[in-house]
Design an enzyme around this catalytic site. Structure first.
Site, PDB file in Angstrom:
ATOM      1  N   ASN A  55       7.140  17.505 -12.129  1.00 33.13           N
ATOM      2  CA  ASN A  55       6.656  18.914 -11.756  1.00 33.13           C
ATOM      3  C   ASN A  55       7.786  19.840 -11.275  1.00 33.13           C
ATOM      4  O   ASN A  55       7.509  21.072 -10.836  1.00 33.13           O
ATOM      5  CB  ASN A  55       5.428  19.263 -10.935  1.00 33.13           C
ATOM      6  N   ASP A  61       7.513  11.430  -8.535  1.00 33.58           N
ATOM      7  CA  ASP A  61       5.745  11.454  -8.379  1.00 33.58           C
ATOM      8  C   ASP A  61       5.519  10.185  -9.209  1.00 33.58           C
ATOM      9  O   ASP A  61       6.238   9.642 -10.088  1.00 33.58           O
ATOM     10  CB  ASP A  61       5.082  12.715  -8.887  1.00 33.58           C
ATOM     11  N   ASP A 130       2.569  -1.309  -1.603  1.00 30.90           N
ATOM     12  CA  ASP A 130       3.267  -1.511  -0.333  1.00 30.90           C
ATOM     13  C   ASP A 130       2.021  -1.209   0.669  1.00 30.90           C
ATOM     14  O   ASP A 130       1.511  -0.232   0.919  1.00 30.90           O
ATOM     15  CB  ASP A 130       4.297  -0.604   0.041  1.00 30.90           C
ATOM     16  N   ASP A 232       4.334  -5.098   4.450  1.00 26.53           N
ATOM     17  CA  ASP A 232       5.421  -4.583   5.214  1.00 26.53           C
ATOM     18  C   ASP A 232       5.330  -5.256   6.777  1.00 26.53           C
ATOM     19  O   ASP A 232       4.483  -5.403   7.221  1.00 26.53           O
ATOM     20  CB  ASP A 232       5.172  -2.907   5.783  1.00 26.53           C
ATOM     21  N   GLU A 290       7.277  -9.070   3.732  1.00 30.08           N
ATOM     22  CA  GLU A 290       8.876  -8.874   4.334  1.00 30.08           C
ATOM     23  C   GLU A 290       8.646  -9.608   5.599  1.00 30.08           C
ATOM     24  O   GLU A 290       8.191  -9.457   6.560  1.00 30.08           O
ATOM     25  CB  GLU A 290       8.707  -7.258   4.833  1.00 30.08           C
ATOM     26  N   HIS A 352      15.285  -0.380  -0.159  1.00 26.78           N
ATOM     27  CA  HIS A 352      15.297   0.987   0.401  1.00 26.78           C
ATOM     28  C   HIS A 352      16.063   0.906   1.811  1.00 26.78           C
ATOM     29  O   HIS A 352      15.938   2.179   2.478  1.00 26.78           O
ATOM     30  CB  HIS A 352      14.117   1.536   0.394  1.00 26.78           C
TER      31      HIS A 352
HETATM   32  C1  NOJ Z   1      10.054  -2.146   6.762  1.00 26.90           C
HETATM   33  C2  NOJ Z   1      10.297  -1.350   5.987  1.00 26.90           C
HETATM   34  O1  NOJ Z   1      10.937  -1.613   4.718  1.00 26.90           O
HETATM   35  C3  NOJ Z   1      10.968  -0.098   6.464  1.00 26.90           C
HETATM   36  O2  NOJ Z   1      11.361   1.187   5.425  1.00 26.90           O
HETATM   37  C4  NOJ Z   1      10.199   0.579   7.469  1.00 26.90           C
HETATM   38  O3  NOJ Z   1      10.811   1.772   8.284  1.00 26.90           O
HETATM   39  C5  NOJ Z   1       9.735  -0.229   8.500  1.00 26.90           C
HETATM   40  N1  NOJ Z   1       9.239  -1.520   7.882  1.00 26.90           N
HETATM   41  C6  NOJ Z   1       8.539   0.231   9.298  1.00 26.90           C
HETATM   42  O4  NOJ Z   1       7.187   0.466   8.435  1.00 26.90           O
END
Ligand code: NOJ
Length: 566
Positions: A55, A61, A130, A232, A290, A352
């Site tokens: 957009n 997005d 996530d 996470d 993670e 990331h």
């Molecule tokens: C792990 C994530 O990959 C990271 O990007 C984030 O800042 C921290 N957990 C806190 O959620």
């Protein structure tokens, strides 16, 4: 704020307190007829903010992700992991969630999600959502209620404690992003706990109401077509509530893994309940976790004593190897294949939070060869592989100067040390790199004029086609798909060598020269005798052949050779 290499340096953390484990008595669930999809999958991580804007507002997005599904299908990925796209004040760009069951207007609507989910399914691409389960945003209505008074019914949904007798924080613990883990709330006279930013208060998984609400969040996305979750920060769900004094707060930095704040027994119990929930849905839904751990024994525990917790733990043992260090890579790869009771390992380099592999391993002269090597290694191992958007075209980190010249503004109110790895996807050489027609939220890298999808699709020798061939091999070669891992010795400490062998004895030998010099090999470790070598399946250098009677490898070359076991 800790460093860009938060995830990469995870292995520097302390060994976590963990459940006693008897892997000898581990019982796997009854085998299903077919293997679950995730066991040999390639999961492609998309940072929606930077993938495709539709957009013109300069922010990617969900519609943009839908628009690029055909591209992902052609590349050959099995699933995408979308980093948080929920309403968020963006203190931690989505990892501070203000509403778990909605789409942030920046990224679209729930209807856009439904379209994305439907279109992905049509193409056989699964989506992982996530799930930020350790903390919410301080702007989440749950936290607003919780902090409104000591007697609010949601007070206990977060971790509140009285000040220490001297009025200071209840413990001397430090948060992962720096400073005390405690934030004082003047209005109610108590501190709340946060293992990340103060704007990310930890939720209290001991509270049954919170627990039910969190499981309902998972049900919501599973009911909306998610194939599972990337979880996470899984180690930090519980704390030792005797709040022991930490004699050395700096140890365990930057991931802050401490015996008192990570992997406590109750953590395993919660992870088992999440696994039971996803297992109760049809279609092999799954959990990609993670997990910061420091050794393979701890990694084995993350799967659960009975393989009943996280399906795929993203650890950082392989990811965290510094430089192209062949013996260390060999050790990490061997242990992941040989010390996890056959459970599927996960391999990846970029994400990331961490420096892109192009930038991390490149020497400025042989970057293309080196990136082909790290790609081939990750994608020819047994187990699941993760890719990060743009990796397939050799995207690099933004240079400090590119960022310095780029002003903050409403789309990027705060600079983040991880900004260099989150730059817009480079689709074409046009202004905005085909990512946006507007002003991008982060600068488009100057490399986009030469390094972009359009150019690489048209060039059969490009990085894109190298990746596409590797992904295709994972689908078409029984040896690479689910063959045994054969731990060879290369006879040269600059070269990693291993093989994958199918049940029928067909195999692929993988040779990786991690040096800028030509290397001679003396390969050993074949069980049952040296195989009969066939053709070169893939080679990154022009010569493309290896005389297996006197094997030598060109600098930084990658060679995959077929063989038949004797
Ligand atoms: C792990 C994530 O990959 C990271 O990007 C984030 O800042 C921290 N957990 C806190 O959620």
């Amino acid at each position: 704020m800790k460093s860009l290499s938060l995830a990469r340096t995870a292995l520097a953390g302390l060994a976590a307190a963990a459940l006693a484990l008897s892997s000898g008595t581990a019982q796997a669930k009854p085998a299903k007829a077919a293997e679950p999809w995730w066991k040999h999958a390639v999961i492609y991580e998309i940072y929606p903010r930077s993938f495709q804007d539709t957009n013109g507002d300069g922010v990617g997005d969900l519609k943009g992700v839908t628009q690029r599904l055909d591209y992902l299908k052609a590349l050959g990925v099995d699933a995408i992991w979308l980093t948080p796209f929920f309403p968020s004040p963006n203190k931690d760009f989505g990892y501070d969630v203000a509403d778990y069951t909605n789409v942030s207007p920046e990224y679209g609507t729930m209807q856009d999600w439904d379209v994305l989910s439907r279109e992905a399914k049509k193409r056989g691409i699964r989506i992982l959502v996530d799930f930020v389960l350790n903390h919410s945003s301080d702007q989440h209505p749950w936290f607003k209620e919780s902090r409104s008074s000591r007697t609010n019914p949601k007070r206990d949904w977060y971790v509140w404690r009285d000040p220490a007798p001297d009025g200071g924080p209840p413990s001397n613990w430090e948060s992962i992003f720096g400073g005390s883990t405690w934030e004082f709330d003047k209005a109610t006279g108590q501190y709340y706990y946060h293992v990340f930013y103060p704007e990310q208060p930890d939720v209290n998984w001991s509270n049954p109401g919170l627990r039910k609400a969190m499981l309902d969040v998972m049900r919501f996305w599973l009911d909306h077509g998610a194939s599972g979750f990337r979880l996470d920060a899984t180690p930090y769900l519980f704390e030792d509530t005797s709040w022991p004094k930490d004699p050395d707060v700096k140890s365990g930095a930057p991931v802050g893994l401490k015996p008192y704040n990570s992997n406590l027994p109750a953590n395993h119990e919660v992870l088992r309940s999440l696994r039971q929930l996803v297992d109760s849905y049809p279609g092999d839904r799954m959990l990609l976790g993670e997990n910061a751990i420091s050794n393979v024994e701890d990694l084995r525990r993350v799967y659960g004593a009975k393989g009943d917790e996280i399906n795929l733990p993203m650890d950082f043992l392989y990811t965290g190897v510094k430089g192209l260090d062949a013996p260390t890579f060999k050790a990490r790869i061997d242990e992941a294949h040989l010390k996890l009771d056959g459970l599927p390992p996960v391999f990846h380099f970029s994400n990331h939070d961490t420096t892109r592999q192009w930038t991390r391993f490149g020497d400025g002269k042989n970057d293309g060869l080196i990136a082909r090597l790290t790609a081939a290694m990750t994608l020819t191992l047994r187990g699941t592989a993760l890719m990060y958007y743009g990796e397939e075209i050799g995207m690099a980190d933004l240079k400090p100067d590119e960022l310095k010249a780029f002003p903050l503004g409403p789309k990027r109110k705060v600079a983040d040390r991880r900004d260099p790895v989150r730059s817009p996807m480079q689709w074409s050489a046009s202004a905005g790199a085909g990512f946006t027609t507007g002003d991008p939220w982060l600068p488009v890298a100057a490399t986009a004029s030469a390094t972009n999808v359009a150019a690489q699709l048209a060039d059969k020798g490009s990085m894109y086609h190298w990746y596409a061939r590797l992904l295709n091999l994972r689908k078409t070669s029984p040896a690479i798909r689910n063959g045994a891992y054969v731990p060879l010795e290369s006879g040269n400490d600059k070269v990693v060598a291993y093989a994958r062998r199918s049940k029928s004895g067909e195999g692929v030998l993988v040779l990786l020269n991690m040096s800028a010099e030509r290397q001679k090999l003396a390969i050993s470790g074949w069980r049952g005798g040296t195989p009969k070598f066939g053709k070169v399946i893939m080679a990154s250098t022009a010569t493309g052949t290896v005389d297996m009677a006197h094997p030598e490898l060109e600098p930084f070359s990658t060679v995959l050779i077929s063989f038949r076991a004797p």
